[in-house]
Write a protein that holds these residues in place. Structure first.
Motif, PDB file in Angstrom:
ATOM      1  N   TRP A   1     -17.351  11.057  -0.184  1.00  0.00           N
ATOM      2  CA  TRP A   1     -16.457  11.078  -0.334  1.00  0.00           C
ATOM      3  C   TRP A   1     -15.878  11.810   0.155  1.00  0.00           C
ATOM      4  O   TRP A   1     -15.864  12.242   1.535  1.00  0.00           O
ATOM      5  CB  TRP A   1     -16.222  12.107  -2.007  1.00  0.00           C
ATOM      6  N   ALA A   2     -13.945  11.530   0.146  1.00  0.00           N
ATOM      7  CA  ALA A   2     -12.977  12.062   0.725  1.00  0.00           C
ATOM      8  C   ALA A   2     -11.675  12.766  -0.673  1.00  0.00           C
ATOM      9  O   ALA A   2     -11.621  12.160  -1.245  1.00  0.00           O
ATOM     10  CB  ALA A   2     -12.588  11.448   1.634  1.00  0.00           C
ATOM     11  N   ASP A   3     -11.185  13.297   0.324  1.00  0.00           N
ATOM     12  CA  ASP A   3      -9.425  14.022  -0.599  1.00  0.00           C
ATOM     13  C   ASP A   3      -8.646  13.192   1.158  1.00  0.00           C
ATOM     14  O   ASP A   3      -8.916  13.661   1.840  1.00  0.00           O
ATOM     15  CB  ASP A   3      -9.757  15.504  -0.543  1.00  0.00           C
ATOM     16  N   TYR A   4      -7.258  13.180   0.187  1.00  0.00           N
ATOM     17  CA  TYR A   4      -6.790  12.502   0.979  1.00  0.00           C
ATOM     18  C   TYR A   4      -5.201  12.651   0.214  1.00  0.00           C
ATOM     19  O   TYR A   4      -5.087  13.397  -0.526  1.00  0.00           O
ATOM     20  CB  TYR A   4      -6.958  11.309   1.341  1.00  0.00           C
ATOM     21  N   SER A   5      -4.407  13.638   1.142  1.00  0.00           N
ATOM     22  CA  SER A   5      -2.532  13.782   1.154  1.00  0.00           C
ATOM     23  C   SER A   5      -2.032  13.383   2.495  1.00  0.00           C
ATOM     24  O   SER A   5      -1.995  13.345   3.504  1.00  0.00           O
ATOM     25  CB  SER A   5      -2.562  14.952   0.307  1.00  0.00           C
ATOM     26  N   GLY A   6      -0.204  13.006   2.207  1.00  0.00           N
ATOM     27  CA  GLY A   6       0.325  13.098   2.856  1.00  0.00           C
ATOM     28  C   GLY A   6       1.372  12.275   3.068  1.00  0.00           C
ATOM     29  O   GLY A   6       0.406  11.001   2.234  1.00  0.00           O
ATOM     30  N   GLY A   7       2.185  11.765   3.629  1.00  0.00           N
ATOM     31  CA  GLY A   7       3.148  10.900   3.362  1.00  0.00           C
ATOM     32  C   GLY A   7       3.144  10.347   1.869  1.00  0.00           C
ATOM     33  O   GLY A   7       4.523  12.283   1.168  1.00  0.00           O
ATOM     34  N   GLY A   8       3.537   9.737   0.929  1.00  0.00           N
ATOM     35  CA  GLY A   8       3.634   9.346  -0.130  1.00  0.00           C
ATOM     36  C   GLY A   8       3.081   9.431  -1.450  1.00  0.00           C
ATOM     37  O   GLY A   8       3.182   9.377  -2.505  1.00  0.00           O
ATOM     38  N   ILE A   9       1.571  10.509  -1.034  1.00  0.00           N
ATOM     39  CA  ILE A   9       0.651  10.479  -1.954  1.00  0.00           C
ATOM     40  C   ILE A   9       0.398  11.782  -1.706  1.00  0.00           C
ATOM     41  O   ILE A   9       0.480  12.839  -0.642  1.00  0.00           O
ATOM     42  CB  ILE A   9      -0.821  10.130  -1.203  1.00  0.00           C
ATOM     43  N   LEU A  10       0.518  12.813  -3.290  1.00  0.00           N
ATOM     44  CA  LEU A  10       0.416  14.511  -3.290  1.00  0.00           C
ATOM     45  C   LEU A  10      -0.748  15.174  -3.038  1.00  0.00           C
ATOM     46  O   LEU A  10      -1.368  15.411  -2.879  1.00  0.00           O
ATOM     47  CB  LEU A  10       0.937  14.613  -5.029  1.00  0.00           C
ATOM     48  N   LEU A  11      -1.800  14.219  -4.459  1.00  0.00           N
ATOM     49  CA  LEU A  11      -3.250  13.782  -3.938  1.00  0.00           C
ATOM     50  C   LEU A  11      -4.219  12.951  -4.131  1.00  0.00           C
ATOM     51  O   LEU A  11      -3.420  11.978  -4.957  1.00  0.00           O
ATOM     52  CB  LEU A  11      -3.723  15.072  -5.232  1.00  0.00           C
ATOM     53  N   GLY A  12      -4.932  13.106  -3.830  1.00  0.00           N
ATOM     54  CA  GLY A  12      -5.738  11.650  -3.505  1.00  0.00           C
ATOM     55  C   GLY A  12      -7.095  11.797  -4.185  1.00  0.00           C
ATOM     56  O   GLY A  12      -7.452  12.933  -2.974  1.00  0.00           O
ATOM     57  N   HIS A  13      -8.471  11.590  -4.343  1.00  0.00           N
ATOM     58  CA  HIS A  13      -9.664  11.620  -4.071  1.00  0.00           C
ATOM     59  C   HIS A  13     -10.448   9.963  -3.808  1.00  0.00           C
ATOM     60  O   HIS A  13      -9.524   9.682  -4.720  1.00  0.00           O
ATOM     61  CB  HIS A  13     -10.453  11.740  -5.225  1.00  0.00           C
ATOM     62  N   LEU A  14     -11.778   9.810  -3.030  1.00  0.00           N
ATOM     63  CA  LEU A  14     -12.234   8.819  -3.273  1.00  0.00           C
ATOM     64  C   LEU A  14     -13.873   8.446  -3.101  1.00  0.00           C
ATOM     65  O   LEU A  14     -14.344   9.864  -2.799  1.00  0.00           O
ATOM     66  CB  LEU A  14     -11.780   7.740  -2.310  1.00  0.00           C
ATOM     67  N   ILE A  15     -14.241   8.199  -3.564  1.00  0.00           N
ATOM     68  CA  ILE A  15     -15.836   8.377  -3.629  1.00  0.00           C
ATOM     69  C   ILE A  15     -16.613   6.907  -3.803  1.00  0.00           C
ATOM     70  O   ILE A  15     -15.737   5.895  -3.901  1.00  0.00           O
ATOM     71  CB  ILE A  15     -16.143   8.830  -5.101  1.00  0.00           C
ATOM     72  N   GLY A  16     -17.653   6.581  -2.980  1.00  0.00           N
ATOM     73  CA  GLY A  16     -18.958   5.455  -2.692  1.00  0.00           C
ATOM     74  C   GLY A  16     -19.879   5.817  -1.983  1.00  0.00           C
ATOM     75  O   GLY A  16     -20.197   6.537  -2.102  1.00  0.00           O
TER      76      GLY A  16
ATOM     77  N   GLY B   1       0.937  -1.423   0.310  1.00  0.00           N
ATOM     78  CA  GLY B   1      -0.059  -0.186  -0.195  1.00  0.00           C
ATOM     79  C   GLY B   1       0.788   1.441  -0.048  1.00  0.00           C
ATOM     80  O   GLY B   1       2.232   1.114   0.313  1.00  0.00           O
ATOM     81  N   GLU B   2       0.475   2.521  -0.091  1.00  0.00           N
ATOM     82  CA  GLU B   2       0.939   3.899  -0.186  1.00  0.00           C
ATOM     83  C   GLU B   2       0.736   5.048   0.656  1.00  0.00           C
ATOM     84  O   GLU B   2       1.387   5.651   0.917  1.00  0.00           O
ATOM     85  CB  GLU B   2       0.992   4.418  -1.442  1.00  0.00           C
ATOM     86  N   VAL B   3      -0.083   4.459   1.230  1.00  0.00           N
ATOM     87  CA  VAL B   3      -1.036   5.009   2.683  1.00  0.00           C
ATOM     88  C   VAL B   3      -0.086   4.804   3.934  1.00  0.00           C
ATOM     89  O   VAL B   3       0.071   3.712   3.960  1.00  0.00           O
ATOM     90  CB  VAL B   3      -2.610   4.837   3.213  1.00  0.00           C
ATOM     91  N   SER B   4       0.271   5.611   4.380  1.00  0.00           N
ATOM     92  CA  SER B   4       0.918   5.715   5.843  1.00  0.00           C
ATOM     93  C   SER B   4       0.596   7.043   7.236  1.00  0.00           C
ATOM     94  O   SER B   4      -0.509   7.397   6.918  1.00  0.00           O
ATOM     95  CB  SER B   4       2.628   6.392   5.623  1.00  0.00           C
ATOM     96  N   ARG B   5       1.044   6.224   8.085  1.00  0.00           N
ATOM     97  CA  ARG B   5       0.455   7.296   8.563  1.00  0.00           C
ATOM     98  C   ARG B   5       0.406   8.976   8.702  1.00  0.00           C
ATOM     99  O   ARG B   5      -0.312   9.579   9.542  1.00  0.00           O
ATOM    100  CB  ARG B   5       1.724   7.103  10.170  1.00  0.00           C
ATOM    101  N   GLU B   6       1.680   9.547   7.645  1.00  0.00           N
ATOM    102  CA  GLU B   6       1.246  10.518   7.554  1.00  0.00           C
ATOM    103  C   GLU B   6       0.346  11.009   6.245  1.00  0.00           C
ATOM    104  O   GLU B   6      -0.458  12.154   6.442  1.00  0.00           O
ATOM    105  CB  GLU B   6       2.488  11.189   7.038  1.00  0.00           C
ATOM    106  N   THR B   7      -0.579  10.026   6.164  1.00  0.00           N
ATOM    107  CA  THR B   7      -1.418  10.281   5.016  1.00  0.00           C
ATOM    108  C   THR B   7      -2.733  10.423   6.017  1.00  0.00           C
ATOM    109  O   THR B   7      -3.070  10.093   6.588  1.00  0.00           O
ATOM    110  CB  THR B   7      -1.863   9.166   4.178  1.00  0.00           C
ATOM    111  N   VAL B   8      -3.973  12.045   6.001  1.00  0.00           N
ATOM    112  CA  VAL B   8      -4.656  12.422   6.121  1.00  0.00           C
ATOM    113  C   VAL B   8      -5.833  12.307   5.435  1.00  0.00           C
ATOM    114  O   VAL B   8      -5.634  12.855   3.878  1.00  0.00           O
ATOM    115  CB  VAL B   8      -4.550  14.308   6.773  1.00  0.00           C
TER     116      VAL B   8
END
Length: 120
Positions: free
Chosen positions: A41-56, A23-30
């Motif tokens: 839905w959510a926005d997420y970033s942090g750790g090794g992730i510059l920008l992310g989105h989820l929908i469900g 996985g790429e999500v880490s303790r620094e991902t919010v």
């Protein structure tokens, strides 16, 4: 269809507390969640992730069925799907037990746990 449920994700913030090595999500991902009716839905970033989105979508038990995408520090576009099962902790916060799979690259599967950030 409108679903009545006891668990609601709107304006909740989560951080990762555990993830498998693929996985790429880490303790620094919010993760910053929003919800309207049964759509989440959510926005997420942090750790090794510059920008992310989820929908469900969320069911009456609070279980989430989601799709996600993000751009990692290597500039790669990563995509996947995830099922999250909630647990309500003794202090009222949520913990989500997640089973996920990449829909890009190696199509590997993993498990993670994210936990709601306690409001100060």
């Amino acid at each position: 269809m409108f679903i009545i449920q006891a668990i609601h994700y709107n304006n909740k913030t989560f951080v990762s507390i555990e993830n498998t090595s693929n996985g790429e999500v880490s303790r620094e991902t919010v993760f910053h969640y929003k919800q309207q009716d049964h759509i989440v839905w959510a926005d997420y970033s942090g750790g090794g992730i510059l920008l992310g989105h989820l929908i469900g979508v969320v069911d009456e038990r609070g279980t989430l069925e989601m799709r996600y995408h993000h751009i990692n520090e290597a500039g790669e576009l990563m995509t996947g799907e995830c099922t999250s099962i909630p647990e309500i902790l003794s202090d009222g916060r949520m913990r989500l037990y997640e089973s996920w799979q990449w829909t890009c690259k190696d199509q590997s599967k993993g498990q993670s746990i994210v936990e709601e950030v306690k409001e100060e």
